[in-house]
Design a protein around this motif. Sequence first.
Motif, PDB file in Angstrom:
ATOM      1  N   ALA A  18      79.080  88.494  67.372  1.00 12.58           N
ATOM      2  CA  ALA A  18      80.262  88.202  67.380  1.00 12.58           C
ATOM      3  C   ALA A  18      80.513  86.690  66.576  1.00 12.58           C
ATOM      4  N   ASP A  19      81.949  86.674  66.620  1.00 12.56           N
ATOM      5  CA  ASP A  19      82.223  85.143  66.292  1.00 12.56           C
ATOM      6  C   ASP A  19      81.885  84.847  64.885  1.00 12.56           C
ATOM      7  N   PRO A  20      81.828  85.463  63.811  1.00 14.15           N
ATOM      8  CA  PRO A  20      81.158  85.221  62.775  1.00 14.15           C
ATOM      9  C   PRO A  20      81.457  84.171  61.745  1.00 14.15           C
ATOM     10  N   ALA A  51      77.781  85.453  78.395  1.00 15.35           N
ATOM     11  CA  ALA A  51      76.797  84.588  78.641  1.00 15.35           C
ATOM     12  C   ALA A  51      75.607  84.282  77.587  1.00 15.35           C
ATOM     13  N   MET A  52      75.933  84.094  76.407  1.00 15.29           N
ATOM     14  CA  MET A  52      75.026  83.905  75.181  1.00 15.29           C
ATOM     15  C   MET A  52      73.908  83.033  75.321  1.00 15.29           C
ATOM     16  N   GLU A  53      72.788  83.081  75.033  1.00 11.96           N
ATOM     17  CA  GLU A  53      71.697  82.222  75.041  1.00 11.96           C
ATOM     18  C   GLU A  53      71.103  81.697  73.940  1.00 11.96           C
ATOM     19  N   LEU A  86      76.167  79.731  75.023  1.00 16.18           N
ATOM     20  CA  LEU A  86      76.455  79.526  73.662  1.00 16.18           C
ATOM     21  C   LEU A  86      77.445  80.335  72.987  1.00 16.18           C
ATOM     22  N   TRP A  87      78.606  79.636  72.798  1.00 18.23           N
ATOM     23  CA  TRP A  87      79.493  80.414  72.171  1.00 18.23           C
ATOM     24  C   TRP A  87      79.732  80.303  70.749  1.00 18.23           C
ATOM     25  N   ALA A  88      81.203  80.400  69.995  1.00 12.69           N
ATOM     26  CA  ALA A  88      80.960  80.863  68.725  1.00 12.69           C
ATOM     27  C   ALA A  88      80.529  79.541  67.739  1.00 12.69           C
ATOM     28  N   PRO A  89      79.681  79.747  66.989  1.00 15.60           N
ATOM     29  CA  PRO A  89      79.275  78.432  66.438  1.00 15.60           C
ATOM     30  C   PRO A  89      79.827  78.389  64.763  1.00 15.60           C
ATOM     31  N   ILE A 138      86.012  74.654  72.791  1.00 18.15           N
ATOM     32  CA  ILE A 138      85.196  75.556  72.159  1.00 18.15           C
ATOM     33  C   ILE A 138      85.461  75.869  70.781  1.00 18.15           C
ATOM     34  N   ASP A 139      84.520  76.838  70.083  1.00 19.86           N
ATOM     35  CA  ASP A 139      84.740  77.283  68.652  1.00 19.86           C
ATOM     36  C   ASP A 139      84.991  76.223  67.569  1.00 19.86           C
ATOM     37  N   PRO A 140      83.866  75.340  67.361  1.00 19.88           N
ATOM     38  CA  PRO A 140      83.977  74.747  66.277  1.00 19.88           C
ATOM     39  C   PRO A 140      84.318  75.215  64.709  1.00 19.88           C
ATOM     40  N   PHE A 225      95.306  80.640  70.248  1.00 19.43           N
ATOM     41  CA  PHE A 225      94.648  80.731  71.435  1.00 19.43           C
ATOM     42  C   PHE A 225      93.100  80.402  71.189  1.00 19.43           C
ATOM     43  N   GLU A 226      92.571  80.663  70.326  1.00 18.53           N
ATOM     44  CA  GLU A 226      90.875  80.300  70.106  1.00 18.53           C
ATOM     45  C   GLU A 226      90.785  80.650  68.497  1.00 18.53           C
ATOM     46  N   GLY A 227      89.269  80.280  68.346  1.00 16.15           N
ATOM     47  CA  GLY A 227      88.965  80.764  67.147  1.00 16.15           C
ATOM     48  C   GLY A 227      89.565  80.425  65.623  1.00 16.15           C
ATOM     49  N   THR A 276      89.124  88.801  69.239  1.00 13.52           N
ATOM     50  CA  THR A 276      88.972  88.910  67.892  1.00 13.52           C
ATOM     51  C   THR A 276      88.647  87.526  67.196  1.00 13.52           C
ATOM     52  N   HIS A 277      87.773  87.403  66.482  1.00  9.87           N
ATOM     53  CA  HIS A 277      87.262  86.155  65.953  1.00  9.87           C
ATOM     54  C   HIS A 277      86.913  86.236  64.407  1.00  9.87           C
ATOM     55  N   HIS A 278      87.199  85.417  63.678  1.00  9.89           N
ATOM     56  CA  HIS A 278      86.926  85.570  62.181  1.00  9.89           C
ATOM     57  C   HIS A 278      86.450  84.351  61.346  1.00  9.89           C
ATOM     58  N   LYS A 303      80.182  93.116  74.166  1.00  7.77           N
ATOM     59  CA  LYS A 303      78.968  93.609  73.170  1.00  7.77           C
ATOM     60  C   LYS A 303      79.564  94.023  71.922  1.00  7.77           C
ATOM     61  N   ARG A 304      79.646  92.980  70.962  1.00  9.63           N
ATOM     62  CA  ARG A 304      80.572  93.409  69.810  1.00  9.63           C
ATOM     63  C   ARG A 304      79.562  93.388  68.519  1.00  9.63           C
ATOM     64  N   SER A 305      80.126  93.403  67.589  1.00  9.91           N
ATOM     65  CA  SER A 305      79.613  93.743  66.137  1.00  9.91           C
ATOM     66  C   SER A 305      80.470  93.100  65.088  1.00  9.91           C
TER      67      SER A 305
HETATM   68  O1  FUB Z   1      82.187  84.604  72.181  1.00 10.38           O
HETATM   69  C1  FUB Z   1      82.597  83.986  73.110  1.00 10.38           C
HETATM   70  C2  FUB Z   1      84.120  83.920  73.051  1.00 10.38           C
HETATM   71  O2  FUB Z   1      84.900  84.804  72.762  1.00 10.38           O
HETATM   72  C3  FUB Z   1      84.437  82.984  71.818  1.00 10.38           C
HETATM   73  O3  FUB Z   1      84.045  81.328  71.778  1.00 10.38           O
HETATM   74  C4  FUB Z   1      85.733  83.187  71.614  1.00 10.38           C
HETATM   75  O4  FUB Z   1      86.412  82.800  70.153  1.00 10.38           O
HETATM   76  C5  FUB Z   1      85.776  84.475  71.690  1.00 10.38           C
HETATM   77  O5  FUB Z   1      85.554  85.335  70.536  1.00 10.38           O
END
Ligand code: FUB
Length: 325
Positions: A18-20, A51-53, A86-89, A138-140, A225-227, A276-278, A303-305
């Motif tokens: 996710a979050d490519p 809950a990514m690791e 560990l969210w969107a890098p 989040i979401d740098p 909102f985010e991303g 949604t994240h791009h 569970k995204r792709s």
């Molecule tokens: O992947 C976790 C969170 O979900 C991201 O930080 C957000 O942008 C959303 O995609």
Amino acid sequence: MENITKPNKPIVNHIYTADPSAHVFEGKLYIYPSHDLDHNGPSNDNGDQYAMEDYHVLSMDNFNSPCIDHGEVLHLRDIPWAKQQLWAPDAAYKNNTYYLFFPARDKDNIFRIGVATSTKPEGPFTPQDSYIPGSFSIDPAVLVDEDQKAYMYYGGLWGGQLEKWQTGTFVPDAEGPAENEPALGPIIAELSEDMLTFKEKPQEISIVDEDGNPILAGDEERRFFEGAWVHKYNGNYYLSYSTGTTHSIVYAISEKPEGPYIYKGKILTPVLGWTTHHSIVEFNDKWYLFYHDCSLSGGVNHKRSVKYSELKYNEDGTIQTIEYK
Ligand code: FUB
């Protein structure tokens, strides 16, 4: 060849991604995604389901070649300050070094942004002992500009905790602005020369409509909102982001990295799944949108792709809306 990466298909299907954040490094496309975990833990507006690791790095020589998974390049257990999620890098290159920027909750459950380094785009990455001082949420997304100044854009509502930082310190029960007040904008901070700290106090970015009026918190079709992601096209800065509750990727344009940004329109209509994240990248004279959906898991939100699609501009510099299918 069967495993060639195709538009609007998952670029890998052996793991959930996710979050490519896509970049061209050393002539190849590198994608820095989140790595979604298959688990049965709690799911709520706080984002506990995410809950990514660890992180994997993906790469493609071009769009006619398979997508390579370079394996685990950083794990939660190796980050001294981080507790979970560990969210969107994003990644950046400067000083002959590759930097991986990533958010995680610290030991006090507060989202912070950390940085890890490598000599190679595919990692592995070595984290710093502590998060970037003064970082939050989040979401740098990092833009290294043509003059080599580097800017981090970040922030996210709800589970991303941006509402809690309106006073400059963390207020655990703080709520967002009222519907008729200006929405919270993403945050910008210029990075120091070594890319490991902020050069200045982070500032909120203003997003306004064509008349110069701030986008309001109740305007969920257009408010941030985010991303956040910033790219340059014809000398202008394009800030694109997710509208969260209305599930679109939209964008705004400015002549300056710090804004104000003028809202322009929609880039991607809602995908299958809540988030949604791009990212947007130029490769061999064409532009591409990397995004995610939940099609690989049949619609399970965590569970995204990752997929991609070509992105086209109109002559006036506006972006043609991509209809998700
Ligand atoms: O992947 C976790 C969170 O979900 C991201 O930080 C957000 O942008 C959303 O995609």
